[in-house]
Structure formats: structure tokens, C-alpha cells
Design an enzyme around this catalytic site. Sequence first.
Site, short mmCIF file in Angstrom:
data_model
loop_
_atom_site.label_atom_id
_atom_site.label_comp_id
_atom_site.label_asym_id
_atom_site.label_seq_id
_atom_site.Cartn_x
_atom_site.Cartn_y
_atom_site.Cartn_z
N GLY A 90 51.18 44.44 31.99
CA GLY A 90 50.83 45.53 32.91
C GLY A 90 50.66 45.00 34.32
O GLY A 90 50.64 43.78 34.55
N LEU A 91 50.52 45.94 35.25
CA LEU A 91 50.40 45.57 36.66
C LEU A 91 49.14 44.75 36.94
O LEU A 91 48.17 44.82 36.17
CB LEU A 91 50.34 46.85 37.52
CG LEU A 91 51.57 47.76 37.50
CD1 LEU A 91 51.27 49.04 38.30
CD2 LEU A 91 52.78 47.04 38.08
N SER A 92 49.16 44.04 38.04
CA SER A 92 47.96 43.35 38.49
C SER A 92 46.85 44.38 38.69
O SER A 92 47.07 45.42 39.32
CB SER A 92 48.26 42.64 39.82
OG SER A 92 47.08 42.05 40.32
N GLY A 93 45.70 44.11 38.15
CA GLY A 93 44.57 45.03 38.29
C GLY A 93 44.54 46.14 37.26
O GLY A 93 43.64 46.98 37.28
N GLY A 132 43.88 45.83 34.16
CA GLY A 132 42.75 45.62 33.25
C GLY A 132 43.02 44.63 32.13
O GLY A 132 42.24 44.53 31.18
N THR A 139 42.88 41.26 31.89
CA THR A 139 41.86 40.23 31.69
C THR A 139 40.56 40.85 31.21
O THR A 139 39.91 40.34 30.29
CB THR A 139 41.62 39.46 33.02
OG1 THR A 139 42.87 38.89 33.43
CG2 THR A 139 40.59 38.37 32.85
N SER A 151 53.92 39.83 33.13
CA SER A 151 55.17 39.80 32.34
C SER A 151 56.03 41.04 32.59
O SER A 151 56.17 41.89 31.70
CB SER A 151 54.89 39.56 30.85
OG SER A 151 53.84 40.34 30.33
P1 ADP Z 1 44.55 42.30 35.37
O1 ADP Z 1 44.13 41.18 34.47
O2 ADP Z 1 45.41 43.33 34.68
O3 ADP Z 1 45.10 41.86 36.69
P2 ADP Z 1 41.75 42.65 35.75
O4 ADP Z 1 41.16 42.86 34.39
O5 ADP Z 1 41.65 41.31 36.39
O6 ADP Z 1 43.26 43.16 35.72
O7 ADP Z 1 41.12 43.70 36.78
C1 ADP Z 1 41.00 45.06 36.47
C2 ADP Z 1 39.83 45.61 37.27
O8 ADP Z 1 39.80 47.04 37.12
C3 ADP Z 1 38.50 45.08 36.80
O9 ADP Z 1 37.69 44.82 37.92
C4 ADP Z 1 37.95 46.23 35.97
O10 ADP Z 1 36.55 46.25 35.96
C5 ADP Z 1 38.50 47.43 36.74
N1 ADP Z 1 38.62 48.64 35.95
C6 ADP Z 1 38.16 49.85 36.36
N2 ADP Z 1 38.40 50.79 35.42
C7 ADP Z 1 39.01 50.16 34.39
C8 ADP Z 1 39.49 50.61 33.12
N3 ADP Z 1 39.37 51.89 32.75
N4 ADP Z 1 40.09 49.71 32.30
C9 ADP Z 1 40.20 48.41 32.69
N5 ADP Z 1 39.77 47.93 33.86
C10 ADP Z 1 39.17 48.80 34.73
#
Ligand code: ADP
Length: 199
Positions: A27-30, A32, A34, A101
Site C-alpha cells: 500500500g501507499l506510504s502512510g 498504515g 507498519t 511494493s
Molecule cells: P506505512 O507503513 O503504510 O507507510 P505507517 O503505519 O507508517 O504507514 O503510518 C500510518 C499512519 O497513519 C500512522 O501514523 C497511523 O497512526 C495513522 N493512521 C490513522 N488512521 C489510520 C487507520 N485507520 N489505519 C492505519 N493507520 C492509520
Amino acid sequence: MTEHIYAHEHPESERRREGGFTLWFTGLSGAGKTTIAHLVGPELDRRGLVVEYLDGDTVRTRLSKGLGFSKEDRDTNIERIGWVASRLTRQGGAVIAAAISPYEETRQKARAMVEEWGAFVEVYIAASVEECARRDVKGLYEKAFRGEIKGFTGVDDPYEPPIDPELVLDTEAHEPEESAQLVVAKLEELGLVRSAVNA
Ligand code: ADP
């Protein structure tokens, strides 16, 4: 653990432990990846599994140090993660890979490597670019929109959503804890982990 018995159908050099699998978060950066990985991991640990995380951000400081974000480097990074995931799966591990990915073909390569030894469970951690940019935990979207980062996935670099993932998690509709529960439920449904009552 009874399910961690060496399988007999393999010659000695190719023995594996039963029960290994890889959860592959894309999935996209941010989106969720991690966050959800670190909620699922302890649940698996509690069920007696040996958990290992292969997080994109961490791998890029270690195994893939020096690689950039060209298609070639991205593919190399994902193939490395896929290969390590396959080795850990062979040893009966519960691997949680969490990397953007972005390319379907490369994810399929990772799947093929892992499936030699155990199950590959692709989980699409879905969130729109707009939502990821609104969260912008690392401040990267702002930079990408300003043109300070070039080739950023979802902004000016492609992201190919999975064609046939085992699970799709809409993180705009579910809180992280709910998403983690859905992952564990899917693993139970696939017979890869026991339900909590029997754990
Ligand atoms: P990734 O690893 O995909 O880049 P991260 O997990 O590092 O994403 O970051 C996702 C961010 O979004 C975290 O700060 C998380 O707390 C926030 N967030 C807000 N709402 C959600 C949600 N419903 N599910 C997952 N993450 C969320």
C-alpha cells in the site's frame, strides 16, 4: 509446538518446518502498513508463533542500503525482501513484510518464492492518496507535492493495486486495531493460526 515438525517429503537439504507463512502488506506510504504490522505481530506471538518483521523503511537502512527509488531499485528491494521472507517461511516463521511494493509483477515474484515453502497472504492496506497526504506522518507528501521529492509513489510514481489479494483493508473505514483483527481472522480462516480460544 506440534505443527513445527520437519516435513518428510523434502530431501534433507530442503527440509522445512511446517506452518510458515508470510503476510505481505502492500500500500501507499502512510496507508498504515507498519502500524497494523505491529498490532498483528504481538497477536501471533501470543499464539506461539515466531514472528519476524521485514519493514520497508528498516530494510532500506540494512539489507537494501544504497538502493534508491528507480523501478529497478524498487524491484531489487522487493525481491530481496521476498527472498528473505521465503527463507524465514521455510523455517516455520510468521513473517510480516510491510513495504509499498508498488508493482504487481514484483509482488508475484515474491509470492512465488514464498509459496515454495509456505503460504503467502497478500494484504492490500488501502487508503487514498488524499487520505495519506492528510495524515502525512513523515511529511513526505508535502515535499512530493512541492516537487522536492521526485518519483514519490502515488504522486508522480505508479502504484498498482493488487489484482487478487487475500485481503483488502480499507483504512479509511477501519481503525488500526480493527484492521489487525481482520488480518488475524483471515489467518484463522486460512488455517494458518488457531483461534484465540484454542491458542
Ligand atoms: P506505512 O507503513 O503504510 O507507510 P505507517 O503505519 O507508517 O504507514 O503510518 C500510518 C499512519 O497513519 C500512522 O501514523 C497511523 O497512526 C495513522 N493512521 C490513522 N488512521 C489510520 C487507520 N485507520 N489505519 C492505519 N493507520 C492509520
